[in-house]
Enzyme design. Structure first.
Site, PDB file in Angstrom:
ATOM      1  CG  ASP A   1      21.611 -62.001  -1.481  1.00 51.86           C
ATOM      2  OD1 ASP A   1      21.838 -62.818  -2.380  1.00 51.86           O
ATOM      3  OD2 ASP A   1      21.055 -62.312  -0.405  1.00 51.86           O
TER       4      ASP A   1
ATOM      5  CE  LYS B   1      20.889 -65.619  -0.857  1.00 52.24           C
ATOM      6  NZ  LYS B   1      19.981 -64.928   0.082  1.00 52.24           N
TER       7      LYS B   1
ATOM      8  CB  CYS C   1      22.936 -63.308   2.474  1.00 57.31           C
ATOM      9  SG  CYS C   1      21.143 -63.407   2.748  1.00 57.31           S
TER      10      CYS C   1
HETATM   11  C1  VGL Z   1      19.265 -60.947   3.624  1.00 60.22           C
HETATM   12  C2  VGL Z   1      17.791 -60.426   5.288  1.00 60.22           C
HETATM   13  C3  VGL Z   1      16.780 -61.064   4.616  1.00 60.22           C
HETATM   14  C4  VGL Z   1      20.644 -60.842   3.080  1.00 60.22           C
HETATM   15  C5  VGL Z   1      18.257 -61.592   2.941  1.00 60.22           C
HETATM   16  O1  VGL Z   1      20.818 -60.865   1.844  1.00 60.22           O
HETATM   17  O2  VGL Z   1      21.588 -60.724   3.889  1.00 60.22           O
HETATM   18  N1  VGL Z   1      19.030 -60.384   4.803  1.00 60.22           N
HETATM   19  N2  VGL Z   1      17.033 -61.640   3.441  1.00 60.22           N
END
Ligand code: VGL
Ligand code: ZN
Length: 283
Positions: A41, A160, A205
């Site tokens: 991410d 995802k 994540c």
């Molecule tokens: C994430 C909060 C919400 C992450 C993803 O990538 O850690 N954190 N969605």
């Protein structure tokens, strides 16, 4: 006499060849270390966008780029948090989902609070985030300065959090473990034995992905300086929990020796077999 010796030699050598070939091939498949880098991410939303992390998340980019440019990973996978605009994790969608708020539980009045939803798929305690990483928006793009090439391996992208009604911190499963993404199949089909996890956010994540990788029997390393978290307290808690579960927490300057160390062990094992083989034939 010479005849018997010759026959024995022929049999022994063919057996020797067979067993050496067997060991070499098992060293080549079952025992071979195959390394994947999981880049979690590294998207605009978490760096400068809608859910920008507080502790200079952009600083992970040169560290990750350096790994990509200098270490010959067999495989690199980029994950993308990739939500529809009606996603269950957005605070702004709370009102549209009010029929699912569990009676008697606290109703959040701002983001970063947890709500208990009874559905629509399953009961879940959901952290409510600012709207972030909406599919096909610039906010969801990988950061422009992130390197997207590798020295040797194949590259994959895994998206995802696509289901409106399920959140997915891990790149392997949604948070309820109802569904798997394609990540485990990608790694398994390529005989990956070891994963190095980097990216955002350490306490969500990255941690969820590393814990699932560990449960799925990959030797799992989190490269701590190549990750940034949401809060210091939950980063510390998740790092401690990952360690207890057997995830190795390392620094980016340790990756090279881990990978070339394993390659050296494999090489010396093959060399040792080759020496034994030659010794066998010349005696
Ligand atoms: C994430 C909060 C919400 C992450 C993803 O990538 O850690 N954190 N969605
Ligand atoms: Zn998300």
């Amino acid at each position: 006499m010479y005849f018997i010796l010759a026959i024995t030699l022929v049999f022994a050598s063919s057996y020797g060849q067979y067993s050496v070939a067997n060991q070499l091939s098992s060293a080549g498949t079952a025992k071979r270390t195959v390394n994947a880098l999981l880049v979690i991410d590294v998207q605009n939303c978490f760096i400068s966008g809608s859910l920008a992390l507080p502790h200079s998340p952009a600083d992970v980019i040169p560290i990750i780029n350096n790994l990509l440019k200098t270490i010959p990973f067999d495989l690199v996978v980029y994950s993308h948090d990739w939500h529809p605009s009606n996603h269950i994790s957005f605070f702004n969608n709370l009102n549209d989902r009010r029929q699912y708020i569990k009676p008697g539980t606290k109703v959040p009045d701002q983001p970063y609070q947890v709500v208990t939803y009874t559905g629509p798929k399953v009961e879940t305690e959901q952290m409510l985030w600012p709207t972030h990483c909406v599919q096909n928006t610039g906010d969801a793009n990988l950061h422009a300065s992130l390197v997207q090439t590798t020295l040797k391996g194949e590259i994959f992208h895994v998206r995802k959090g696509i289901d409106p009604d399920l959140d997915s911190y891990s790149a392997f499963y949604d948070n309820q473990k109802l569904y798997k993404t394609e990540l485990d199949d990608i790694l398994r089909q390529r005989n990956v034995t070891r994963v190095f996890v980097v990216g955002l956010a350490t306490d969500y994540c990255v941690a969820y992905t590393a814990l699932d990788a560990n449960d799925l029997n990959y030797a799992t390393y989190v490269v701590e300086d190549a990750c940034r978290g949401v809060t210091n307290a939950s980063v510390q808690a998740q790092i401690a929990y990952m360690k207890r579960q057997g995830v190795k927490i390392i620094h980016s300057n340790e990756v090279r020796s881990l990978i070339s160390g394993a390659a050296l062990t494999q090489l010396s094992f093959s060399l040792m077999l080759a020496v034994l083989f030659v010794f066998y034939f010349t005696n």
